[in-house]
Design an enzyme around this catalytic site. Sequence first.
Site, mmCIF file in Angstrom:
data_model
loop_
_atom_site.group_PDB
_atom_site.id
_atom_site.type_symbol
_atom_site.label_atom_id
_atom_site.label_comp_id
_atom_site.label_asym_id
_atom_site.label_seq_id
_atom_site.Cartn_x
_atom_site.Cartn_y
_atom_site.Cartn_z
ATOM 1 N N SER A 188 2.166 -6.579 7.127
ATOM 2 C CA SER A 188 2.493 -6.061 5.705
ATOM 3 C C SER A 188 3.873 -5.440 5.788
ATOM 4 O O SER A 188 3.933 -4.945 7.083
ATOM 5 C CB SER A 188 1.498 -4.870 5.158
ATOM 6 N N TYR A 241 -3.748 2.539 6.315
ATOM 7 C CA TYR A 241 -3.752 0.981 6.350
ATOM 8 C C TYR A 241 -2.251 0.656 6.790
ATOM 9 O O TYR A 241 -1.965 -0.323 7.503
ATOM 10 C CB TYR A 241 -3.861 0.388 4.794
#
Length: 246
Positions: A140, A153
């Site tokens: 990401s 995350y």
Amino acid sequence: MNDARVALITGSSSGIGAAVARRMAEAGMCVVINSATSVEAGEKLAAELPRAIYVQGDVSDPADARRVVEATVEEFGRLDVLVNNAGLTRFIPLDDTEAVDESVWREIFDVNVIGTWHMMKAAQPHLKATGSGSIVNISSVSGSRAMGSSIPYAVSKAAVDHLTRLCGATFGPEVRVNAVAPGLVDTPWYDEAPEVWEGSRDWITANTPLCRVGSPEDVAEAVFGLAHAAYTTGSVLMVDGGRHLV
Ligand SMILES: NC(=O)c1ccc[n+]([C@@H]2O[C@H](COP(=O)([O-])OP(=O)(O)OC[C@H]3O[C@@H](n4cnc5c(N)ncnc54)[C@H](OP(=O)(O)O)[C@@H]3O)[C@@H](O)[C@H]2O)c1
């Protein structure tokens, strides 16, 4: 040995993983669809593709990871491409320190980092046996920029980036390891946080070079390209419409 190349995509019952599975199938590859809980959706997608099976398995469980890889090789006789797409998050503002307890860290790391490792470890001998195996990890943009749905995350995706570099340095020459780092992509990921989705979508549309959010197909095209880029290993490719530039 089966002549067609074989791709195993974790977390492919939905979103980016499902688009990657479709892209690999379009190219004539045999495809293995996987998810931990959404069995019906995974079976439905497998039934729509010409040469595909669905295998349930939780990547955070090493026995499941081995079983998913074994089922792939048992069905199709080989494994050429592993896409580690299965992932999860919790939507917690970055300044809400109190909301992040140990269980959040463990839950996210178990799937995003340790699950990715279980799959890479189980698949490595089969990928090596083809002489030109390829792994693409889904990271990401939050793995390298101070943003994301939560601190655990974002840190998990930073770990995926470095896992990609370390294994890129050690799995060759028979196996290449790369990652794709998407920006904001329109998937069911945001179903539980519609306000995050709407705010982020508007900001991205107004402020980033390509003036739109990504589609699962945008990411799938990059995954397909990187999976077949024969002189690339240890790379993390941003697929974020230029989000990392602003
Ligand atoms: N959407 C975005 O904006 C965005 C941006 C950057 C990166 N990403 C990354 O892209 C990947 C896919 O996200 P998405 O947006 O496509 O989300 P999604 O539509 O929610 O898909 C997530 C997939 O992962 C599966 N999964 C979750 N935990 C699993 C586990 N333990 N074992 C096996 N499968 C598991 C889910 O199935 P079940 O839960 O039913 O098992 C589902 O198939 C993730 O790694 C995410 O971090 C997404």
